[in-house]
Design a protein around this motif. Structure first.
Motif, PDB file in Angstrom:
ATOM      1  N   LEU A  51      32.965  43.190  67.530  1.00  0.00           N
ATOM      2  CA  LEU A  51      32.156  41.973  67.496  1.00  0.00           C
ATOM      3  C   LEU A  51      33.070  40.773  67.289  1.00  0.00           C
ATOM      4  CD1 LEU A  51      29.162  43.201  65.298  1.00  0.00           C
ATOM      5  CD2 LEU A  51      29.296  43.036  67.791  1.00  0.00           C
ATOM      6  N   ILE A  52      33.097  39.906  68.287  1.00  0.00           N
ATOM      7  CA  ILE A  52      33.931  38.709  68.251  1.00  0.00           C
ATOM      8  C   ILE A  52      33.032  37.514  67.954  1.00  0.00           C
ATOM      9  CG2 ILE A  52      35.535  37.266  69.552  1.00  0.00           C
ATOM     10  CD1 ILE A  52      35.998  39.732  71.382  1.00  0.00           C
ATOM     11  N   GLY A  53      33.323  36.807  66.876  1.00  0.00           N
ATOM     12  CA  GLY A  53      32.517  35.644  66.533  1.00  0.00           C
ATOM     13  C   GLY A  53      32.419  35.470  65.034  1.00  0.00           C
ATOM     14  N   PRO A  54      32.109  34.263  64.586  1.00  0.00           N
ATOM     15  CA  PRO A  54      32.024  33.994  63.147  1.00  0.00           C
ATOM     16  C   PRO A  54      30.861  34.733  62.503  1.00  0.00           C
ATOM     17  CG  PRO A  54      31.249  32.104  64.415  1.00  0.00           C
ATOM     18  CD  PRO A  54      31.823  33.063  65.401  1.00  0.00           C
ATOM     19  N   TYR A  55      31.042  35.060  61.227  1.00  0.00           N
ATOM     20  CA  TYR A  55      30.008  35.777  60.484  1.00  0.00           C
ATOM     21  C   TYR A  55      29.922  35.223  59.076  1.00  0.00           C
ATOM     22  CZ  TYR A  55      27.636  39.590  58.017  1.00  0.00           C
ATOM     23  OH  TYR A  55      26.769  40.326  57.240  1.00  0.00           O
TER      24      TYR A  55
ATOM     25  N   LEU B  99      40.267  39.810  74.978  1.00  0.00           N
ATOM     26  CA  LEU B  99      39.812  40.991  74.248  1.00  0.00           C
ATOM     27  C   LEU B  99      38.644  41.671  74.952  1.00  0.00           C
ATOM     28  CD1 LEU B  99      39.975  39.689  70.561  1.00  0.00           C
ATOM     29  CD2 LEU B  99      41.687  40.990  71.837  1.00  0.00           C
ATOM     30  N   VAL B 100      37.785  40.883  75.599  1.00  0.00           N
ATOM     31  CA  VAL B 100      36.641  41.454  76.321  1.00  0.00           C
ATOM     32  C   VAL B 100      37.118  42.411  77.411  1.00  0.00           C
ATOM     33  CG1 VAL B 100      34.806  40.851  77.968  1.00  0.00           C
ATOM     34  CG2 VAL B 100      34.982  39.640  75.796  1.00  0.00           C
ATOM     35  N   ALA B 101      38.313  42.177  77.936  1.00  0.00           N
ATOM     36  CA  ALA B 101      38.857  43.058  78.968  1.00  0.00           C
ATOM     37  C   ALA B 101      39.004  44.490  78.474  1.00  0.00           C
ATOM     38  CB  ALA B 101      40.209  42.532  79.446  1.00  0.00           C
ATOM     39  N   GLY B 102      39.070  44.690  77.159  1.00  0.00           N
ATOM     40  CA  GLY B 102      39.234  46.030  76.607  1.00  0.00           C
ATOM     41  C   GLY B 102      37.940  46.786  76.408  1.00  0.00           C
ATOM     42  N   LEU B 103      36.795  46.160  76.711  1.00  0.00           N
ATOM     43  CA  LEU B 103      35.501  46.814  76.512  1.00  0.00           C
ATOM     44  C   LEU B 103      35.147  47.724  77.681  1.00  0.00           C
ATOM     45  CD1 LEU B 103      33.326  43.781  75.283  1.00  0.00           C
ATOM     46  CD2 LEU B 103      34.654  45.383  73.886  1.00  0.00           C
ATOM     47  N   GLU B 104      34.400  48.792  77.370  1.00  0.00           N
ATOM     48  CA  GLU B 104      33.758  49.575  78.428  1.00  0.00           C
ATOM     49  C   GLU B 104      32.433  48.928  78.824  1.00  0.00           C
ATOM     50  OE1 GLU B 104      36.825  52.204  78.250  1.00  0.00           O
ATOM     51  OE2 GLU B 104      35.662  51.827  76.439  1.00  0.00           O
ATOM     52  N   VAL B 105      31.694  48.458  77.820  1.00  0.00           N
ATOM     53  CA  VAL B 105      30.372  47.872  78.051  1.00  0.00           C
ATOM     54  C   VAL B 105      30.202  46.654  77.153  1.00  0.00           C
ATOM     55  CG1 VAL B 105      27.876  48.213  77.833  1.00  0.00           C
ATOM     56  CG2 VAL B 105      29.304  50.058  78.732  1.00  0.00           C
ATOM     57  N   TYR B 106      29.674  45.580  77.727  1.00  0.00           N
ATOM     58  CA  TYR B 106      29.331  44.387  76.959  1.00  0.00           C
ATOM     59  C   TYR B 106      27.833  44.432  76.661  1.00  0.00           C
ATOM     60  CZ  TYR B 106      28.987  39.520  75.498  1.00  0.00           C
ATOM     61  OH  TYR B 106      28.762  38.381  74.772  1.00  0.00           O
ATOM     62  N   LEU B 107      27.468  44.183  75.402  1.00  0.00           N
ATOM     63  CA  LEU B 107      26.069  44.204  74.983  1.00  0.00           C
ATOM     64  C   LEU B 107      25.565  42.793  74.703  1.00  0.00           C
ATOM     65  CD1 LEU B 107      26.095  47.178  72.430  1.00  0.00           C
ATOM     66  CD2 LEU B 107      25.261  47.226  74.793  1.00  0.00           C
ATOM     67  N   CYS B 108      24.407  42.463  75.246  1.00  0.00           N
ATOM     68  CA  CYS B 108      23.692  41.234  74.898  1.00  0.00           C
ATOM     69  C   CYS B 108      22.322  41.662  74.381  1.00  0.00           C
ATOM     70  CB  CYS B 108      23.554  40.313  76.111  1.00  0.00           C
ATOM     71  SG  CYS B 108      22.554  38.832  75.789  1.00  0.00           S
ATOM     72  N   THR B 109      22.143  41.632  73.066  1.00  0.00           N
ATOM     73  CA  THR B 109      20.902  42.095  72.444  1.00  0.00           C
ATOM     74  C   THR B 109      20.053  40.939  71.924  1.00  0.00           C
ATOM     75  OG1 THR B 109      22.121  42.376  70.371  1.00  0.00           O
ATOM     76  CG2 THR B 109      21.884  44.320  71.768  1.00  0.00           C
ATOM     77  N   SER B 110      20.344  39.729  72.345  1.00  0.00           N
ATOM     78  CA  SER B 110      19.710  38.530  71.788  1.00  0.00           C
ATOM     79  C   SER B 110      18.199  38.532  71.976  1.00  0.00           C
ATOM     80  CB  SER B 110      20.287  37.278  72.448  1.00  0.00           C
ATOM     81  OG  SER B 110      21.672  37.172  72.237  1.00  0.00           O
TER      82      SER B 110
ATOM     83  N   ARG C  56      35.306  39.558  84.297  1.00  0.00           N
ATOM     84  CA  ARG C  56      36.423  40.451  84.013  1.00  0.00           C
ATOM     85  C   ARG C  56      36.177  41.871  84.517  1.00  0.00           C
ATOM     86  NH1 ARG C  56      41.089  39.082  80.738  1.00  0.00           N
ATOM     87  NH2 ARG C  56      41.631  39.131  82.938  1.00  0.00           N
ATOM     88  N   GLY C  57      34.969  42.117  85.062  1.00  0.00           N
ATOM     89  CA  GLY C  57      34.664  43.435  85.604  1.00  0.00           C
ATOM     90  C   GLY C  57      34.095  44.396  84.589  1.00  0.00           C
ATOM     91  N   VAL C  58      33.598  43.877  83.464  1.00  0.00           N
ATOM     92  CA  VAL C  58      32.995  44.706  82.421  1.00  0.00           C
ATOM     93  C   VAL C  58      31.479  44.730  82.631  1.00  0.00           C
ATOM     94  CG1 VAL C  58      32.612  44.968  79.941  1.00  0.00           C
ATOM     95  CG2 VAL C  58      34.825  44.142  80.792  1.00  0.00           C
ATOM     96  N   PRO C  59      30.857  45.904  82.766  1.00  0.00           N
ATOM     97  CA  PRO C  59      29.403  45.947  82.961  1.00  0.00           C
ATOM     98  C   PRO C  59      28.661  45.434  81.735  1.00  0.00           C
ATOM     99  CG  PRO C  59      30.284  48.157  82.632  1.00  0.00           C
ATOM    100  CD  PRO C  59      31.461  47.249  82.777  1.00  0.00           C
ATOM    101  N   VAL C  60      27.552  44.757  81.972  1.00  0.00           N
ATOM    102  CA  VAL C  60      26.758  44.142  80.909  1.00  0.00           C
ATOM    103  C   VAL C  60      25.390  44.808  80.837  1.00  0.00           C
ATOM    104  CG1 VAL C  60      25.624  42.012  80.142  1.00  0.00           C
ATOM    105  CG2 VAL C  60      27.943  41.926  81.089  1.00  0.00           C
ATOM    106  N   ILE C  61      24.976  45.160  79.630  1.00  0.00           N
ATOM    107  CA  ILE C  61      23.617  45.622  79.349  1.00  0.00           C
ATOM    108  C   ILE C  61      22.963  44.532  78.513  1.00  0.00           C
ATOM    109  CG2 ILE C  61      22.202  47.379  78.227  1.00  0.00           C
ATOM    110  CD1 ILE C  61      24.493  49.358  78.637  1.00  0.00           C
ATOM    111  N   SER C  62      21.780  44.058  78.928  1.00  0.00           N
ATOM    112  CA  SER C  62      21.221  42.865  78.288  1.00  0.00           C
ATOM    113  C   SER C  62      19.721  42.974  78.058  1.00  0.00           C
ATOM    114  CB  SER C  62      21.504  41.633  79.155  1.00  0.00           C
ATOM    115  OG  SER C  62      20.933  40.459  78.604  1.00  0.00           O
ATOM    116  N   THR C  63      19.271  42.245  77.057  1.00  0.00           N
ATOM    117  CA  THR C  63      17.839  42.011  76.899  1.00  0.00           C
ATOM    118  C   THR C  63      17.394  40.981  77.934  1.00  0.00           C
ATOM    119  OG1 THR C  63      18.442  40.425  75.164  1.00  0.00           O
ATOM    120  CG2 THR C  63      17.668  42.597  74.452  1.00  0.00           C
ATOM    121  N   ASP C  64      16.092  40.872  78.112  1.00  0.00           N
ATOM    122  CA  ASP C  64      15.538  39.962  79.115  1.00  0.00           C
ATOM    123  C   ASP C  64      15.447  38.556  78.524  1.00  0.00           C
ATOM    124  OD1 ASP C  64      14.343  38.802  81.271  1.00  0.00           O
ATOM    125  OD2 ASP C  64      12.439  39.866  81.095  1.00  0.00           O
ATOM    126  N   VAL C  65      16.584  37.878  78.480  1.00  0.00           N
ATOM    127  CA  VAL C  65      16.651  36.526  77.928  1.00  0.00           C
ATOM    128  C   VAL C  65      17.343  35.608  78.924  1.00  0.00           C
ATOM    129  CG1 VAL C  65      16.626  37.188  75.494  1.00  0.00           C
ATOM    130  CG2 VAL C  65      18.800  37.136  76.732  1.00  0.00           C
TER     131      VAL C  65
END
Length: 375
Positions: A213-217, A252-263, A278-287
């Motif tokens: 997870l990349i981003g502030p917390y 860093l995203v280049a190292g992922l197998e799958v990108y998740l968007c759960t927003s 970058r060629g990384v497949p994305v799985i996303s919610t309908d947003v």
């Protein structure tokens, strides 16, 4: 055309990056651009070498500052004012009321504000965005136009095997680990706690998986209790990497197998586009506009943990499918969101604003730069 972009966002975010891309394309197309920006703003630093007239502004509500900015726009003989951000919209509203400036506002988020009523035209970044404003009677349907953010995929090439390996080494994650990930502020709206549950399902299925997870917390932010409980699960120990805000996120995203968007809410998210480029497949919610960019099989309802986990496992079991979807995602970004496809649509909105304002459209006659965008 002489265009003034008013941007009240000071930091690095989706508004700043997409507006910077738009300005660069407009300059390349022969337009003259003025940028009203906060002192030290990220967007100003990115355009420092471009032929853009810079106007620093603190975005106070003091009449003296508003008048000073207005005089500079008047001296530049601006044709259209295009605002981005709540404070920027206030300035655009003032300029329209004071001097009848043709005004376009971009709705980068959903905010119930009266300023929208003063725009001659509004750009909504997705159909979801447009429906939000028209259903609340803030903007007439005839004045809002659904136009996604442009995205220059040529500036972010598809990741090579060497780049993927380098990203893994930087993260300290083994090459054989199935790596899920995402970019964005960790909190309630983006629902990273759902990503932890997806990871848990993969682990239960016998998949050696981890989550980056990349981003502030901020542990005191809204919705963090659910995320903290998920992190406390002993099964997650060593498998979740909180990387903080990074300037090298695209690498860093280049190292992922799958990108998740759960927003649970987005307008036109940028980080998934970077993954697709970058060629990384994305799985996303309908947003936002994600359903316009991804096949139906990769779009899920918010909180559909089982469905998204099943799709990730399918990718894990079929590397060929995963690679095919990665390449298909890049092709979509290259074609549908290419600057050459989006810029004419924005220019058409400017024309409507000029027409509604009753002012003559002064065009700059300059050859448009030709660019090749493979499909």
């Amino acid at each position: 055309m002489k265009i003034a972009h008013i941007v009240s966002h000071g930091g690095l975010n989706g508004v700043a990056t997409t507006t910077a891309t738009l300005i660069k394309e407009q300059v390349s197309a022969g337009h003259q651009v003025t940028l009203v920006h906060r002192p030290g703003a990220w967007i100003a630093s990115q355009l420092a070498g471009a032929p853009v007239n810079m106007v620093p502004c603190r975005f106070s509500r003091h009449p003296a500052e508003m008048s000073a900015v207005g005089r500079q726009l008047d001296d530049a003989e601006i044709d259209v004012v295009h605002s981005h951000g709540s404070s920027a919209n206030v300035y655009a509203m003032i300029f329209r009321c004071a001097v009848a400036a043709p005004t376009v506002m971009t709705a980068h988020s959903r905010q119930f504000q009266p300023t929208w009523r003063f725009a001659h035209q509004v750009i909504g970044l997705s159909d979801h965005t447009a429906r939000y404003y028209t259903s609340r009677f803030l903007i007439a349907k005839s004045r809002i136009h659904s136009i996604p953010n442009m995205f220059d995929a040529q500036a972010l090439p598809i990741a090579t095997d060497a780049e993927r390996l380098a990203a893994r080494q930087k993260l300290g994650i083994a090459p054989e680990t199935f790596l899920l990930g995402s970019v964005g502020v960790i909190g309630q709206r983006k629902r990273q706690s759902d990503m932890v549950q997806i990871l848990d399902r993969l682990l239960q299925a016998g998949c050696d998986a981890e989550l980056a997870l990349i981003g502030p917390y901020s542990r005191s932010g809204p919705g963090t209790q659910t995320f903290e409980r998920a992190l406390a699960d002993p099964a997650m120990r060593g498998r979740i990497h909180l990387l903080g805000e990074r300037q090298d996120a695209a690498d860093l995203v280049a190292g992922l197998e799958v990108y998740l968007c759960t927003s649970e809410q987005e307008e036109a998210p940028i980080a998934p586009l970077e993954a697709m480029a970058r060629g990384v497949p994305v799985i996303s919610t309908d947003v936002g506009n994600m359903a316009d960019l991804l096949p139906e099989s990769l779009i899920f309802k918010v909180a559909d943990i089982a469905g998204m986990a099943a799709m990730a496992l399918r990718f894990r079991g079929d590397p060929g499918l995963m690679r095919h979807q990665g390449l298909a995602g890049r092709a979509v970004v290259e074609s549908l969101l290419a600057p050459s496809a989006i810029l004419p649509r924005i220019e058409a909105v400017y024309d409507l604003a000029l027409l509604e304002a009753g002012q003559k459209h002064r065009r700059i006659v300059a050859p448009r730069r030709q660019r090749n965008h493979p499909t």
